[in-house]
Design a protein around this motif. Structure first.
Motif, PDB file in Angstrom:
ATOM      1  N   GLY A  99       7.366  14.110  24.143  1.00  0.00           N
ATOM      2  CA  GLY A  99       6.467  14.353  23.013  1.00  0.00           C
ATOM      3  C   GLY A  99       6.671  15.759  22.455  1.00  0.00           C
ATOM      4  N   THR A 151       8.061  16.897  19.933  1.00  0.00           N
ATOM      5  CA  THR A 151       8.003  17.123  18.484  1.00  0.00           C
ATOM      6  C   THR A 151       6.573  17.080  17.966  1.00  0.00           C
ATOM      7  OG1 THR A 151       8.373  14.753  18.158  1.00  0.00           O
ATOM      8  CG2 THR A 151      10.316  16.178  18.010  1.00  0.00           C
ATOM      9  N   GLY A 152       5.590  16.803  18.842  1.00  0.00           N
ATOM     10  CA  GLY A 152       4.195  16.648  18.399  1.00  0.00           C
ATOM     11  C   GLY A 152       3.472  17.979  18.269  1.00  0.00           C
ATOM     12  N   MET A 153       2.159  17.904  18.013  1.00  0.00           N
ATOM     13  CA  MET A 153       1.366  19.124  17.810  1.00  0.00           C
ATOM     14  C   MET A 153       1.398  20.005  19.060  1.00  0.00           C
ATOM     15  SD  MET A 153      -2.653  19.588  16.783  1.00  0.00           S
ATOM     16  CE  MET A 153      -3.340  19.183  18.379  1.00  0.00           C
ATOM     17  N   VAL A 154       1.101  19.412  20.219  1.00  0.00           N
ATOM     18  CA  VAL A 154       1.147  20.177  21.470  1.00  0.00           C
ATOM     19  C   VAL A 154       2.599  20.467  21.839  1.00  0.00           C
ATOM     20  CG1 VAL A 154       0.545  20.196  23.926  1.00  0.00           C
ATOM     21  CG2 VAL A 154      -0.961  19.029  22.289  1.00  0.00           C
ATOM     22  N   SER A 163      11.717  12.421  22.573  1.00  0.00           N
ATOM     23  CA  SER A 163      10.900  11.756  21.554  1.00  0.00           C
ATOM     24  C   SER A 163      11.848  10.863  20.754  1.00  0.00           C
ATOM     25  CB  SER A 163      10.216  12.783  20.639  1.00  0.00           C
ATOM     26  OG  SER A 163      11.101  13.185  19.607  1.00  0.00           O
ATOM     27  N   ARG A 164      11.257   9.962  19.971  1.00  0.00           N
ATOM     28  CA  ARG A 164      12.130   9.067  19.196  1.00  0.00           C
ATOM     29  C   ARG A 164      13.000   9.863  18.230  1.00  0.00           C
ATOM     30  NH1 ARG A 164       7.240   5.431  17.383  1.00  0.00           N
ATOM     31  NH2 ARG A 164       6.515   7.579  17.229  1.00  0.00           N
ATOM     32  N   ALA A 165      12.438  10.940  17.653  1.00  0.00           N
ATOM     33  CA  ALA A 165      13.225  11.770  16.730  1.00  0.00           C
ATOM     34  C   ALA A 165      14.419  12.405  17.450  1.00  0.00           C
ATOM     35  CB  ALA A 165      12.342  12.861  16.121  1.00  0.00           C
ATOM     36  N   ASP A 193      13.358   6.645  23.266  1.00  0.00           N
ATOM     37  CA  ASP A 193      12.131   5.852  23.124  1.00  0.00           C
ATOM     38  C   ASP A 193      11.502   5.708  24.503  1.00  0.00           C
ATOM     39  OD1 ASP A 193      10.136   3.890  22.938  1.00  0.00           O
ATOM     40  OD2 ASP A 193      11.093   3.039  21.158  1.00  0.00           O
ATOM     41  N   LEU A 194      10.389   6.368  24.704  1.00  0.00           N
ATOM     42  CA  LEU A 194       9.773   6.408  26.038  1.00  0.00           C
ATOM     43  C   LEU A 194       9.015   5.133  26.368  1.00  0.00           C
ATOM     44  CD1 LEU A 194       8.637  10.135  25.900  1.00  0.00           C
ATOM     45  CD2 LEU A 194      10.364   9.161  27.435  1.00  0.00           C
ATOM     46  N   VAL A 248       3.447  15.237  27.065  1.00  0.00           N
ATOM     47  CA  VAL A 248       2.427  15.478  26.041  1.00  0.00           C
ATOM     48  C   VAL A 248       2.629  14.471  24.898  1.00  0.00           C
ATOM     49  CG1 VAL A 248       1.942  17.890  26.574  1.00  0.00           C
ATOM     50  CG2 VAL A 248       3.825  17.360  25.035  1.00  0.00           C
ATOM     51  N   THR A 249       2.968  13.241  25.278  1.00  0.00           N
ATOM     52  CA  THR A 249       3.147  12.194  24.274  1.00  0.00           C
ATOM     53  C   THR A 249       1.792  11.752  23.727  1.00  0.00           C
ATOM     54  OG1 THR A 249       3.106  10.573  26.063  1.00  0.00           O
ATOM     55  CG2 THR A 249       5.273  11.220  25.227  1.00  0.00           C
ATOM     56  N   SER A 250       1.825  11.053  22.616  1.00  0.00           N
ATOM     57  CA  SER A 250       0.617  10.413  22.097  1.00  0.00           C
ATOM     58  C   SER A 250       1.012   9.282  21.155  1.00  0.00           C
ATOM     59  CB  SER A 250      -0.273  11.410  21.355  1.00  0.00           C
ATOM     60  OG  SER A 250      -1.576  10.880  21.241  1.00  0.00           O
ATOM     61  N   HIS A 287      -8.663   5.773  22.816  1.00  0.00           N
ATOM     62  CA  HIS A 287      -7.610   6.701  23.281  1.00  0.00           C
ATOM     63  C   HIS A 287      -7.817   7.054  24.759  1.00  0.00           C
ATOM     64  CE1 HIS A 287      -4.585   9.903  22.560  1.00  0.00           C
ATOM     65  NE2 HIS A 287      -5.347  10.687  23.297  1.00  0.00           N
ATOM     66  N   LYS A 312      -5.433   7.089  28.123  1.00  0.00           N
ATOM     67  CA  LYS A 312      -5.168   8.279  28.930  1.00  0.00           C
ATOM     68  C   LYS A 312      -5.437   8.018  30.412  1.00  0.00           C
ATOM     69  CE  LYS A 312      -4.121  11.786  27.509  1.00  0.00           C
ATOM     70  NZ  LYS A 312      -2.735  12.287  27.278  1.00  0.00           N
ATOM     71  N   PHE A 335      -9.415  20.259  21.855  1.00  0.00           N
ATOM     72  CA  PHE A 335      -8.940  21.570  21.392  1.00  0.00           C
ATOM     73  C   PHE A 335      -9.859  22.101  20.278  1.00  0.00           C
ATOM     74  CE2 PHE A 335      -4.540  19.447  21.999  1.00  0.00           C
ATOM     75  CZ  PHE A 335      -4.664  19.535  23.378  1.00  0.00           C
TER      76      PHE A 335
HETATM   77  N1  LIG Z   1      -6.322  16.865  20.387  1.00  0.00           N
HETATM   78  C1  LIG Z   1      -7.066  17.199  21.442  1.00  0.00           C
HETATM   79  O1  LIG Z   1      -8.165  17.764  21.296  1.00  0.00           O
HETATM   80  C2  LIG Z   1      -6.551  16.907  22.845  1.00  0.00           C
HETATM   81  C3  LIG Z   1      -7.280  17.356  23.956  1.00  0.00           C
HETATM   82  C4  LIG Z   1      -6.783  17.107  25.252  1.00  0.00           C
HETATM   83  C5  LIG Z   1      -5.594  16.402  25.403  1.00  0.00           C
HETATM   84  N2  LIG Z   1      -4.931  15.967  24.305  1.00  0.00           N
HETATM   85  C6  LIG Z   1      -3.684  15.203  24.503  1.00  0.00           C
HETATM   86  O2  LIG Z   1      -2.596  15.885  23.930  1.00  0.00           O
HETATM   87  C7  LIG Z   1      -1.508  14.938  23.865  1.00  0.00           C
HETATM   88  C8  LIG Z   1      -0.577  15.288  22.721  1.00  0.00           C
HETATM   89  O3  LIG Z   1      -1.267  15.168  21.499  1.00  0.00           O
HETATM   90  P1  LIG Z   1      -0.600  15.605  20.111  1.00  0.00           P
HETATM   91  O4  LIG Z   1      -1.692  15.759  19.131  1.00  0.00           O
HETATM   92  O5  LIG Z   1       0.367  16.712  20.319  1.00  0.00           O
HETATM   93  O6  LIG Z   1       0.225  14.287  19.730  1.00  0.00           O
HETATM   94  P2  LIG Z   1       1.161  14.082  18.452  1.00  0.00           P
HETATM   95  O7  LIG Z   1       1.196  15.291  17.599  1.00  0.00           O
HETATM   96  O8  LIG Z   1       0.750  12.786  17.839  1.00  0.00           O
HETATM   97  O9  LIG Z   1       2.614  13.919  19.106  1.00  0.00           O
HETATM   98  C9  LIG Z   1       2.965  12.761  19.777  1.00  0.00           C
HETATM   99  C10 LIG Z   1       4.355  12.930  20.360  1.00  0.00           C
HETATM  100  O10 LIG Z   1       4.688  11.718  21.089  1.00  0.00           O
HETATM  101  C11 LIG Z   1       5.994  11.297  20.657  1.00  0.00           C
HETATM  102  N3  LIG Z   1       6.100   9.843  20.762  1.00  0.00           N
HETATM  103  C12 LIG Z   1       5.286   8.897  20.231  1.00  0.00           C
HETATM  104  N4  LIG Z   1       5.755   7.650  20.509  1.00  0.00           N
HETATM  105  C13 LIG Z   1       6.884   7.832  21.238  1.00  0.00           C
HETATM  106  C14 LIG Z   1       7.832   6.946  21.821  1.00  0.00           C
HETATM  107  N5  LIG Z   1       7.723   5.609  21.708  1.00  0.00           N
HETATM  108  N6  LIG Z   1       8.890   7.470  22.491  1.00  0.00           N
HETATM  109  C15 LIG Z   1       9.050   8.827  22.586  1.00  0.00           C
HETATM  110  N7  LIG Z   1       8.172   9.722  22.080  1.00  0.00           N
HETATM  111  C16 LIG Z   1       7.109   9.230  21.397  1.00  0.00           C
HETATM  112  C17 LIG Z   1       6.107  11.780  19.216  1.00  0.00           C
HETATM  113  O11 LIG Z   1       7.452  11.954  18.825  1.00  0.00           O
HETATM  114  P3  LIG Z   1       8.269  10.888  17.920  1.00  0.00           P
HETATM  115  O12 LIG Z   1       7.354  10.430  16.833  1.00  0.00           O
HETATM  116  O13 LIG Z   1       9.473  11.650  17.483  1.00  0.00           O
HETATM  117  O14 LIG Z   1       8.628   9.763  18.840  1.00  0.00           O
HETATM  118  C18 LIG Z   1       5.434  13.155  19.321  1.00  0.00           C
HETATM  119  O15 LIG Z   1       6.374  14.106  19.797  1.00  0.00           O
HETATM  120  C19 LIG Z   1      -2.175  13.547  23.752  1.00  0.00           C
HETATM  121  O16 LIG Z   1      -1.794  12.753  24.850  1.00  0.00           O
HETATM  122  C20 LIG Z   1      -3.681  13.853  23.807  1.00  0.00           C
HETATM  123  O17 LIG Z   1      -4.405  12.905  24.558  1.00  0.00           O
HETATM  124  C21 LIG Z   1      -5.355  16.201  23.039  1.00  0.00           C
END
Ligand SMILES: NC(=O)c1ccc[n+]([C@@H]2O[C@H](COP(=O)([O-])OP(=O)(O)OC[C@H]3O[C@@H](n4cnc5c(N)ncnc54)[C@H](OP(=O)(O)O)[C@@H]3O)[C@@H](O)[C@H]2O)c1
Length: 258
Positions: free
Chosen positions: A8, A10-13, A32-34, A38-39, A58-60, A111, A115, A137
């Protein structure tokens, strides 16, 4: 130097975590898929983690449906454990959420069901696991606005919170990633220092953005929303309290150039 894969990344975290790990001199691989992995299916995973010491998950998924989230997080965690064990990975660090074992009812909290499945599958594998359960967060209030505020009014479930800065979460993920090994599965709780209602954090964020938004607190029916109202998303007694308060963080963020 440790070779660390960020699932994960490439995501926010993930993007912030990759930057922080690279700044500390680690060899970082993004899964990540990008990045061609593909996880969920596992395609591309084995070659990508050759020689990796630690995986941080840190996927989502964009889905909020409990069933979809459980399928997604369960499959990702199983694949990381199975391929991680085959590649000789020493530990898997998984970012989870405070209080989720009390929040199994789904609905708008689907969600959390995913988790919990992610934690279960991560603990079930043979690679030692470190689970970091963070509260929501500080950034989450802004995410809620982006996701749900379509006009001047925004409903917001009554949600006592104790948010933590994303940068603080990233610091702890880096520290846990650098541990490399653990005796078995360990779980840590992490929270920010300030208790507040999410609706108030949303109002403060909207004000800082110069957005006129009437936030309407909503009482949702059911056991999970009741537990949220009772404080399930706030720090448990054993939590590490760290980072700036929401107010300090918001002031700092709003002073940054666009
Ligand atoms: N927001 C909060 O307040 C908070 C608090 C505590 C914990 N968290 C946790 O933080 C984690 C990360 O959140 P985030 O906001 O950073 O998520 P995000 O921005 O949506 O990023 C998700 C990541 O997962 C990857 N992904 C999705 N499907 C995939 C697949 N099939 N294969 C490989 N990679 C895949 C995406 O990359 P690609 O699209 O390139 O595949 C991306 O890098 C979550 O699990 C969430 O529960 C969040």
């Amino acid at each position: 130097m440790t070779k660390i894969a960020v699932a994960g990344g490439t995501g926010m975290v993930g993007a912030r975590l990759v930057g922080a790990l690279e700044a500390r001199g680690h060899d970082v691989v993004t899964l990540s898929r990008a990045a061609g992995v593909d996880l969920v299916s596992g395609a591309g995973l084995a070659p990508a983690i050759a020689g990796v010491d630690v995986i941080v998950d840190v996927t989502s998924t964009v889905s909020t449906k409990a069933h979809d989230c459980a399928e997604f997080f369960g499959a990702v965690a199983r694949n990381l454990q199975r391929e991680g064990a085959a590649a000789g990975v020493q530990s898997i660090v998984t970012l989870s959420i405070v209080g989720i074992d009390h929040l199994t009812g789904g609905g708008v909290y689907g969600h959390y069901v995913g988790k919990l499945m992610q934690e279960k599958e991560t603990k079930a594998g043979s690679v030692p696991a470190v689970i970091l359960r963070a509260t929501q967060f500080h950034e989450f209030a802004g995410q809620l606005i982006d996701w749900t505020a379509k006009g001047p009014f925004m409903p917001c479930p009554r949600q006592p919170s104790q948010t933590v800065a994303l940068d603080t979460v990233v610091e702890h993920l880096v520290r846990l990633g650098e541990l490399r090994t653990s005796a078995g599965t360990v779980t840590f709780n992490l929270a920010g220092p300030q208790k507040a209602l999410m609706a108030d954090l949303v109002r403060a964020t909207a004000r800082t953005r110069g957005r006129k938004l009437v936030v309407i607190p909503v009482w949702l029916p059911g056991e999970t929303p009741r537990r949220v109202r009772q404080g399930a998303l706030q720090a448990p007694t054993d939590a590490t309290i760290d980072g700036p308060t929401f107010d300090e963080w918001l002031e700092r963020e709003s002073a940054l150039p666009e």
